[in-house]
Design a protein around this motif. Structure first.
Motif, PDB file in Angstrom:
ATOM      1  N   THR A  49      28.947  28.210   5.177  1.00 38.69           N
ATOM      2  CA  THR A  49      29.676  28.025   6.576  1.00 38.69           C
ATOM      3  C   THR A  49      29.158  27.082   7.497  1.00 38.69           C
ATOM      4  O   THR A  49      27.940  27.130   7.667  1.00 38.69           O
ATOM      5  CB  THR A  49      30.012  29.453   6.906  1.00 38.69           C
ATOM      6  N   ILE A  50      29.892  26.724   8.308  1.00 37.59           N
ATOM      7  CA  ILE A  50      29.721  25.790   9.498  1.00 37.59           C
ATOM      8  C   ILE A  50      30.417  26.589  10.706  1.00 37.59           C
ATOM      9  O   ILE A  50      31.565  26.498  10.610  1.00 37.59           O
ATOM     10  CB  ILE A  50      30.304  24.356   9.273  1.00 37.59           C
ATOM     11  N   LYS A  51      29.707  26.907  11.741  1.00 39.22           N
ATOM     12  CA  LYS A  51      30.142  27.426  12.764  1.00 39.22           C
ATOM     13  C   LYS A  51      30.242  26.366  14.057  1.00 39.22           C
ATOM     14  O   LYS A  51      29.137  25.863  14.102  1.00 39.22           O
ATOM     15  CB  LYS A  51      29.333  28.830  13.349  1.00 39.22           C
TER      16      LYS A  51
ATOM     17  N   VAL B 264      30.175  14.924  12.636  1.00 42.15           N
ATOM     18  CA  VAL B 264      29.397  13.612  12.448  1.00 42.15           C
ATOM     19  C   VAL B 264      27.752  14.107  11.802  1.00 42.15           C
ATOM     20  O   VAL B 264      27.296  15.158  12.092  1.00 42.15           O
ATOM     21  CB  VAL B 264      28.887  12.954  13.955  1.00 42.15           C
ATOM     22  N   GLN B 265      27.572  13.122  10.740  1.00 40.51           N
ATOM     23  CA  GLN B 265      26.116  13.473  10.231  1.00 40.51           C
ATOM     24  C   GLN B 265      25.119  12.437  10.915  1.00 40.51           C
ATOM     25  O   GLN B 265      24.318  12.885  11.620  1.00 40.51           O
ATOM     26  CB  GLN B 265      26.232  13.336   8.624  1.00 40.51           C
TER      27      GLN B 265
ATOM     28  N   VAL C 111      26.584  20.784   6.574  1.00 33.79           N
ATOM     29  CA  VAL C 111      27.115  19.282   6.762  1.00 33.79           C
ATOM     30  C   VAL C 111      26.349  18.189   5.829  1.00 33.79           C
ATOM     31  O   VAL C 111      26.863  17.538   5.075  1.00 33.79           O
ATOM     32  CB  VAL C 111      27.169  18.776   8.245  1.00 33.79           C
ATOM     33  N   ASP C 112      24.872  18.533   5.786  1.00 36.99           N
ATOM     34  CA  ASP C 112      24.091  17.560   5.108  1.00 36.99           C
ATOM     35  C   ASP C 112      24.403  17.771   3.456  1.00 36.99           C
ATOM     36  O   ASP C 112      24.570  16.838   2.633  1.00 36.99           O
ATOM     37  CB  ASP C 112      22.557  17.699   5.090  1.00 36.99           C
ATOM     38  N   LYS C 113      24.640  18.993   3.055  1.00 34.67           N
ATOM     39  CA  LYS C 113      25.077  19.307   1.556  1.00 34.67           C
ATOM     40  C   LYS C 113      26.586  18.503   1.463  1.00 34.67           C
ATOM     41  O   LYS C 113      26.457  18.004   0.250  1.00 34.67           O
ATOM     42  CB  LYS C 113      25.042  20.747   1.431  1.00 34.67           C
ATOM     43  N   ILE C 114      27.289  18.969   2.159  1.00 30.23           N
ATOM     44  CA  ILE C 114      28.637  18.147   1.757  1.00 30.23           C
ATOM     45  C   ILE C 114      28.368  16.541   1.941  1.00 30.23           C
ATOM     46  O   ILE C 114      29.005  15.797   1.116  1.00 30.23           O
ATOM     47  CB  ILE C 114      29.613  18.455   2.769  1.00 30.23           C
ATOM     48  N   ALA C 115      27.730  16.070   2.694  1.00 33.33           N
ATOM     49  CA  ALA C 115      27.344  14.612   2.691  1.00 33.33           C
ATOM     50  C   ALA C 115      26.731  14.238   1.635  1.00 33.33           C
ATOM     51  O   ALA C 115      26.738  13.090   1.338  1.00 33.33           O
ATOM     52  CB  ALA C 115      26.653  14.183   3.988  1.00 33.33           C
TER      53      ALA C 115
END
Length: 253
Positions: free
Chosen positions: A79-81, A173-174, A228-232
């Protein structure tokens, strides 16, 4: 024969007139009931269709009724909050509105560019539809494209000279750490001056200064930068589309 026919006709006319008179008397005598006005249908202001003509008013009104500022994006990576900025009220209201309607529960991160950004909101599998509109840009100098910045995608300047935002496509943004000389170059190109704190953020945490003053930043990640990093890291094919889809659901807290 003619006189009989005439008499019969006159008698019939008399009976018809008498019947109509009695009917009229019956309606008026002792009956004061009148037709009630049709009940007004209550319109839910939260479901008004947004159009290019009413977008500002609808989102401004929605923002006043819904002060929500925290949303949770759930994916198979975690999850991303995110915190939504109140200083960008139309973008915040639009994001909350779509999340509460369930629209974003049918979205996915459909564009992944490692070291740059992950983009979500849309999906080829969507069944929910909405009207076509763009959100007026709400650039705020306080908010830059640091790592974790939440912003809205948009069409390019050739089709969209006012830099209005997409109705639903967003990105996180990454980015990567940026050298000082690069930041000075972006300052010149964008005609801005970064504060010492912003320069430090870009040089350490990282981000994408090339997007500053070009896209509306309306929030930031407060938990889940690792997600976010994992999705990237997803393997991608044509148009930077992940080979294995990354669906998301978005709920407002």
């Amino acid at each position: 024969m003619r006189s009989l026919l005439l008499k019969f006709s006159l008698n019939n006319i008399f009976l018809i007139v008498s019947a109509l008179t009695l009917l009229a008397c019956g309606q008026n005598s002792g009956d004061t009931t009148t037709d009630a006005p049709a009940a007004k249908t209550e319109i839910n202001p939260d479901t008004i269709a947004i159009t290019p003509e009413n977008v500002k008013q609808v989102l401004t009104d929605y923002a006043a009724r819904h002060p929500d500022s925290i949303a949770v994006i759930t994916t198979r990576h975690g999850t991303i909050k995110v915190r939504l900025y109140k200083e960008t009220p139309m973008h915040r209201a639009n994001f909350v509105r779509l999340a509460k309607s369930g629209f974003y529960d049918q979205g996915e991160f459909y564009r992944v560019v490692k070291g740059f950004a992950i983009q979500g909101g849309d999906s080829d599998n969507r069944t929910m539809r909405q009207t076509a509109y763009k959100i007026p840009q709400e650039f705020n100098r306080k908010y830059i494209h640091k790592k974790g910045a939440l912003a809205m995608a948009r069409y390019g300047d050739d089709r969209n000279p006012d830099k209005e935002s997409s109705s639903h496509n967003f990105y996180i943004v990454q980015g990567e750490p940026v050298e000082l000389y690069e930041l000075r170059e972006w300052e010149r190109k964008h005609n801005i001056t970064y504060t010492p704190e912003e320069l430090k953020l870009y040089q350490t945490l990282g981000g994408e200064p090339s997007l500053d003053t070009e896209y509306t930043v309306f929030g930031e990640v407060i938990e889940g930068l690792d997600v976010v990093d994992k999705i990237a890291e997803e393997r991608v094919g044509a148009s930077s589309w992940p080979v294995q889809i990354v669906p998301h659901t978005i709920k407002v807290q």
